[in-house]
Design an enzyme around this catalytic site. Structure first.
Site, PDB file in Angstrom:
ATOM      1  N   HIS A 123      48.846  34.277  42.355  1.00  0.00           N
ATOM      2  CA  HIS A 123      48.071  32.924  42.421  1.00  0.00           C
ATOM      3  C   HIS A 123      48.898  31.990  42.152  1.00  0.00           C
ATOM      4  CE1 HIS A 123      44.713  30.397  42.140  1.00  0.00           C
ATOM      5  NE2 HIS A 123      44.676  30.158  40.859  1.00  0.00           N
ATOM      6  N   ASP A 140      44.125  24.238  38.899  1.00  0.00           N
ATOM      7  CA  ASP A 140      43.774  25.504  39.097  1.00  0.00           C
ATOM      8  C   ASP A 140      42.638  25.763  40.162  1.00  0.00           C
ATOM      9  OD1 ASP A 140      43.152  28.543  39.701  1.00  0.00           O
ATOM     10  OD2 ASP A 140      44.186  28.857  37.679  1.00  0.00           O
ATOM     11  N   CYS A 192      44.989  29.447  47.555  1.00  0.00           N
ATOM     12  CA  CYS A 192      45.315  28.891  46.418  1.00  0.00           C
ATOM     13  C   CYS A 192      46.847  28.044  46.769  1.00  0.00           C
ATOM     14  CB  CYS A 192      45.491  29.887  45.539  1.00  0.00           C
ATOM     15  SG  CYS A 192      46.616  31.411  45.949  1.00  0.00           S
TER      16      CYS A 192
END
Length: 233
Positions: A123, A140, A192
Site C-alpha cells: 500500500h 492514506d 493507492c
C-alpha cells in the site's frame, strides 16, 4: 476517449494525446525507454503499471514526484522537495544515519512543502511536511492511521539538530493522520499509488482535493502523457 483539461500550451489535440497514450500502452519491448530525466528512466514495462487496475511501481511514482518538484520551481508555486520512495523504508529500517546524506544538496528548512511517499507492504500513502505551518500530515487513501508521521518528525528533529544545530520543539508542531472523511478515498485495492501522486500534485499547489475514485482512469492516462513529455498538464 481521453479528455485532457487544456492542451493549448502544448499545441496538440486531444486526439493526438490520446493516440500517444494508446501507443505507450501498446506492444513493444518491455525495456524500451519511454522517458528519461532527473537521472531516472521509465520503461514501457513501467508505463504498463498505469494501465487499468495495475499497481504503480517505484519508477512511476518517483518520476511523477520529480515532475511535481520541477513544476513548482516556477514563480507562484510553493517550494517543494520530494523524497524517493526508498527514503522512508530505509529510515524506518535503519534510522537517521542511513539517510543522513540524502539531503547533502538541499536545505529542508528552506522548503515550503516536503513530500514523503510511504510504502507499507502492498500500500502507498503520503506523508507531507508543511514547513510553513509546522504541520506533518499523513494522507492514506484507505483511511488508515499510520505511525510514519511520528518517525518522520523524529527524522526532522535529527536533521535540524545535525544540519543547523537547532532543536525542534514538538509542542510547536501539529502531527496528525487525515481522516477518511477529510480526503479523497479509493474504492478498490489498486489505486493507492495514483491517489498518492494526486495528493502530492494538489497539496503542492495548495489546491483543495476535489477529485474522487471516478477520476482515477483519467488520471492514469493523463500521467502517461505527462511522464512521456516530462511536463505536468
Amino acid at each position: 476517449m481521453l479528455c485532457f483539461t487544456s492542451p493549448s500550451p502544448f499545441n496538440c489535440s486531444f486526439q493526438a494525446m490520446e493516440r500517444e497514450v494508446i501507443a505507450a500502452f501498446g506492444k513493444g519491448q518491455p525495456d524500451e525507454i519511454m522517458s528519461s530525466a532527473f537521472k531516472l528512466k521509465v520503461t514501457r514495462e513501467d508505463i504498463q503499471t498505469l494501465r487499468n487496475l495495475c499497481w504503480l511501481n517505484d519508477e512511476i511514482i518517483n518520476f511523477y514526484l520529480h515532475l511535481v518538484v520541477e513544476r513548482n520551481k516556477k514563480e507562484g508555486y510553493p517550494a517543494v522537495h520530494a523524497f524517493s520512495t526508498f527514503f522512508y523504508s530505509k529510515l524506518s529500517a535503519w534510522g537517521y544515519k542511513a539517510v543522513r546524506r540524502w539531503t547533502r544538496n538541499v536545505d529542508l528548512f528552506k522548503q515550503d512543502i516536503i513530500l514523503v511517499p510511504v510504502h507499507l507492504r502492498l500500500h502507498w500513502t503520503l506523508a507531507v511536511i508543511d514547513v510553513r505551518e509546522k504541520v506533518i500530515k499523513h494522507f492514506d487513501s484507505m483511511g488508515q492511521k499510520g505511525d510514519a508521521i511520528c518517525k518522520i518528525f523524529k527524522y526532522l528533529q535529527e536533521e535540524s539538530r545535525e544540519k543547523r544545530n537547532v532543536e525542534l520543539n514538538i509542542s510547536e508542531w501539529t502531527i496528525r493522520s487525515m481522516g477518511a472523511h477529510e480526503i479523497p478515498q479509493q474504492l478498490n485495492g489498486s489505486d493507492c499509488g495514483v491517489f498518492t501522486c494526486k495528493y502530492a500534485d494538489y497539496i503542492s499547489q495548495d489546491k483543495p482535493m476535489n477529485f474522487t475514485q471516478t477520476h482515477m482512469p483519467y488520471f492514469r492516462r493523463k500521467m502517461v502523457w505527462e511522464i512521456i513529455h516530462q511536463q505536468l498538464l
